[in-house]
Write an enzyme that holds these catalytic residues in place. Structure first.
Site, mmCIF file in Angstrom:
data_model
loop_
_atom_site.group_PDB
_atom_site.id
_atom_site.type_symbol
_atom_site.label_atom_id
_atom_site.label_comp_id
_atom_site.label_asym_id
_atom_site.label_seq_id
_atom_site.Cartn_x
_atom_site.Cartn_y
_atom_site.Cartn_z
ATOM 1 C CD GLU A 42 62.519 58.483 -8.251
ATOM 2 O OE1 GLU A 42 62.865 57.493 -7.607
ATOM 3 O OE2 GLU A 42 61.364 58.600 -8.722
ATOM 4 C CG ASP A 101 57.403 59.044 -8.232
ATOM 5 O OD1 ASP A 101 58.161 58.595 -7.364
ATOM 6 O OD2 ASP A 101 56.712 58.316 -8.972
ATOM 7 C CG ASP A 122 56.987 62.394 -3.564
ATOM 8 O OD1 ASP A 122 57.094 62.229 -4.791
ATOM 9 O OD2 ASP A 122 57.726 61.853 -2.724
ATOM 10 C CG HIS A 155 60.433 56.206 -0.373
ATOM 11 N ND1 HIS A 155 61.014 57.361 -0.865
ATOM 12 C CD2 HIS A 155 59.641 55.748 -1.371
ATOM 13 C CE1 HIS A 155 60.583 57.577 -2.088
ATOM 14 N NE2 HIS A 155 59.749 56.609 -2.425
ATOM 15 C CG ASP A 156 62.014 54.104 -3.728
ATOM 16 O OD1 ASP A 156 60.989 53.635 -3.206
ATOM 17 O OD2 ASP A 156 61.996 55.032 -4.573
HETATM 18 C C1 NOJ Z 1 59.691 56.164 -7.362
HETATM 19 C C2 NOJ Z 1 59.229 56.157 -5.941
HETATM 20 O O1 NOJ Z 1 60.250 56.663 -5.141
HETATM 21 C C3 NOJ Z 1 58.863 54.738 -5.613
HETATM 22 O O2 NOJ Z 1 58.634 54.541 -4.246
HETATM 23 C C4 NOJ Z 1 57.665 54.367 -6.443
HETATM 24 O O3 NOJ Z 1 57.373 53.000 -6.264
HETATM 25 C C5 NOJ Z 1 57.893 54.618 -7.931
HETATM 26 N N1 NOJ Z 1 58.564 55.846 -8.195
HETATM 27 C C6 NOJ Z 1 56.582 54.668 -8.660
HETATM 28 O O4 NOJ Z 1 55.881 55.819 -8.291
#
Ligand code: NOJ
Length: 566
Positions: free
Chosen positions: A264, A206, A98, A336-337
């Protein structure tokens, strides 16, 4: 151009904190991952993506990095990392890290130096600004602009020592790096090269569409019911985003063996994604778009909107068509989100949990693109029973709850209803390995309680049961590796107006695959053209008894193949 290796690859995401704890401190670690590599390799995946394992105060569970070139001691050491990397490579898989460089931790030495004073050599590495003109610094409303942070509150933090504010789109412990400054970019590229030289095979980037901002930092449109404005239009996909990614490609990836890069990008459009992923432009290989995981969101963030299958199909259809000629899709339900997909779009009750989890897996994986499996998805893991806000650990859930309930006067129960369904901690409960206490995740106290359904839902039980979600995912991944139409076939959406069935074909040469998923708990007949011929075709995969005349059982998925002779 030759097809890149990742066109036929499947990626498995590990959230290290919640994967496997080898030393009993309640937190997953690298040795825990090493111990379970066979579970991942057994699925047949090609790539492992590790969520951040760098030193971090863990304000946002590692997405706040305080040293980009080391390993968080709670997770292990660089020696453990090298062993993990070797273990992944020995099993014929690749490892993707990541990359969290829109922001660092406020405890990173770059920020500590930047904060030391207005004349620090690294002052300009972050976004420092004075108070709004005519306002007393540090008083309410004196922030440089009205942007709200993603995690609640202002996106600006006041620093009394220097009398200035710094920008943080996420938490105040995640100051945004200033990509306008070439020294910042060079430092990031040097760090990326260091990891690649060590042997890693690429990066998941990210929120990488946040790195270029509108440098005039204008006020955003006020959010209804909130004290803050929407800065999104000024920090998403900014004017230099493509330029920065092209430069990164030249400095880091050019001249190396083919890596995997996935960006992302919350809010990216199909048109922009074509540009980002056009191989000729040399930016990134694929993007994570968000349209399909925002399908059940509406104007009011604190209301649950039911899934409309026609809308979901419209979204996937647009992405499939938009990237058909140029560029490439990523495919994901979970990470994970996101809440667990079987709880979100399937039925996580005892009767249909496994069947609906398989249906969702098949529908996703058989689109054109690179599928991502998030730890536990291959077991059909479900959302967790969070009772009160005290049960949540996620900074986003807690921050948004405070903002909505304390500052905006929302009813706590309304906010909790949405957090229970959508909160990120649903994805972060520990991986369920077996039926022993704490699901075999830890011998200590897990940092977030294990989902109480682990005695039924766990990896050991799934491995033993030939009908498990795990073995279905294995078959699905094998199908991608053996049937070229899954990787390369043209995509055609069928039944776009049907609220119950998700149906499409994939065609390559003389081979056509038909996929139909029943998104309901009822029996449904698929009324497609040529139905009689399809009903006689080879049934490659299903999760229930072979249907007659394309009448699908609740949550059933079918995958048929027809080959026409020349
Ligand atoms: C995206 C990540 O997937 C998330 O978990 C994170 O809180 C935010 N970016 C900030 O880094």
């Amino acid at each position: 151009m030759e097809n890149p290796w990742w066109h036929s690859a499947v990626v498995y995401q590990i959230y290290p904190r919640s994967f496997a704890d080898s030393d009993g401190d309640g937190m997953g670690d690298l040795r825990g991952i090493i111990d379970h590599l066979d579970h991942i390799a057994g699925l047949g995946v090609d790539v492992v993506w590790l969520s951040p394992v760098y030193p971090s105060p863990q304000d946002d569970n590692g997405y706040d990095v305080s040293d980009y070139q080391d390993i968080e001691p709670v997770f292990g050491s660089l020696a453990d990392f090298d062993e993990l990397l070797a273990g992944v490579h020995e099993r014929g898989m690749k490892l993707v890290m990541d990359l969290v460089v829109n922001h660092s931790s406020d405890e990173h030495r770059w920020f500590v130096e930047s904060r030391a004073g207005r004349d620090s050599a690294k002052r300009d590495w972050y976004w420092w600004r004075p108070a709004r003109e005519g306002m007393q610094p540090g008083t309410p409303g004196a922030e440089p602009n009205n942007w709200g942070s993603v995690f609640g509150g202002s996106a600006w933090e006041y620093d009394p020592a220097s009398g200035e504010y710094y920008l943080h789109i996420f938490s105040r412990k995640q100051p945004d790096l200033n990509w306008e400054n070439p020294e910042v970019r060079e430092a990031v590229y040097a760090m990326m090269n260091w990891w690649l030289d060590r042997g890693v095979d690429g990066f998941r980037m990210d929120v990488i569409d946040h790195i270029s901002k509108d440098t005039s930092l204008p006020d955003g449109v006020p959010r209804p019911g909130s004290a803050y404005g929407d800065g999104g239009p000024y920090w998403l996909n900014g004017p230099r985003n493509h330029e920065f990614l092209r430069e990164m490609h030249q400095r880091v990836f050019a001249g190396r063996d083919a890596m995997l890069t996935v960006a992302e990008m919350p809010g990216v459009t199909v048109q922009e994604a074509v540009l980002y992923t056009d191989p000729a432009r040399r930016e990134v290989d694929m993007v994570f778009q968000f349209d399909h995981v925002w399908v059940d969101r509406g104007a009011d963030p604190w209301l649950l909107y039911p899934l409309r299958l026609t809308t979901l199909k419209g979204i996937f259809g647009r992405w499939q068509a938009g990237l058909a000629e140029v560029g490439w899709n990523s495919l994901y339900w979970n990470n994970h989100d996101q809440p667990r997909i079987v709880s979100r779009f399937g039925d996580d009750g005892p009767r249909y949990r496994e069947r609906s989890a398989k249906m969702l897996g098949a529908v996703l994986h058989l689109h054109r693109g690179t599928p991502y499996v998030y730890q536990g998805e291959e077991l059909g893991m479900t959302n967790a029973p969070f009772a009160t806000i005290a049960d949540f650990r996620d900074i986003e859930a807690i921050g948004q709850y405070t903002q909505a309930v304390t500052h905006e006067g929302r009813a706590p129960e309304d906010v909790l209803t949405v957090l229970r369904a959508r909160g990120r901690d649903n994805a972060r409960t520990p991986m369920q390995w077996d039926a022993t206490p704490n699901a075999g995740f830890t011998t200590g106290t897990p940092w977030l309680p294990v989902n109480p359904n682990y005695p039924e839902v766990n990896a050991v039980a799934a491995a033993k049961d030939p009908d498990s979600v795990y073995h279905f995912y294995r078959a699905l991944i094998e199908l991608r590796h053996t049937e070229p139409a899954v990787v390369h076939g043209d995509f055609t959406m069928l039944l776009p107006n049907d609220e119950r069935l998700y149906a499409f074909t994939r065609a390559l040469g003389g081979t056509t695959l038909l996929v139909i998923g029943n998104f309901t708990g009822g029996t449904v007949r698929a009324e497609i053209d040529d139905a009689a011929a399809w009903a006689e075709a080879e049934l490659l995969l299903t999760n229930a008894a072979a249907p007659r005349d394309l009448v699908l059982e609740p949550w059933q998925v079918v995958v048929y193949r027809r080959v026409s002779r020349p």
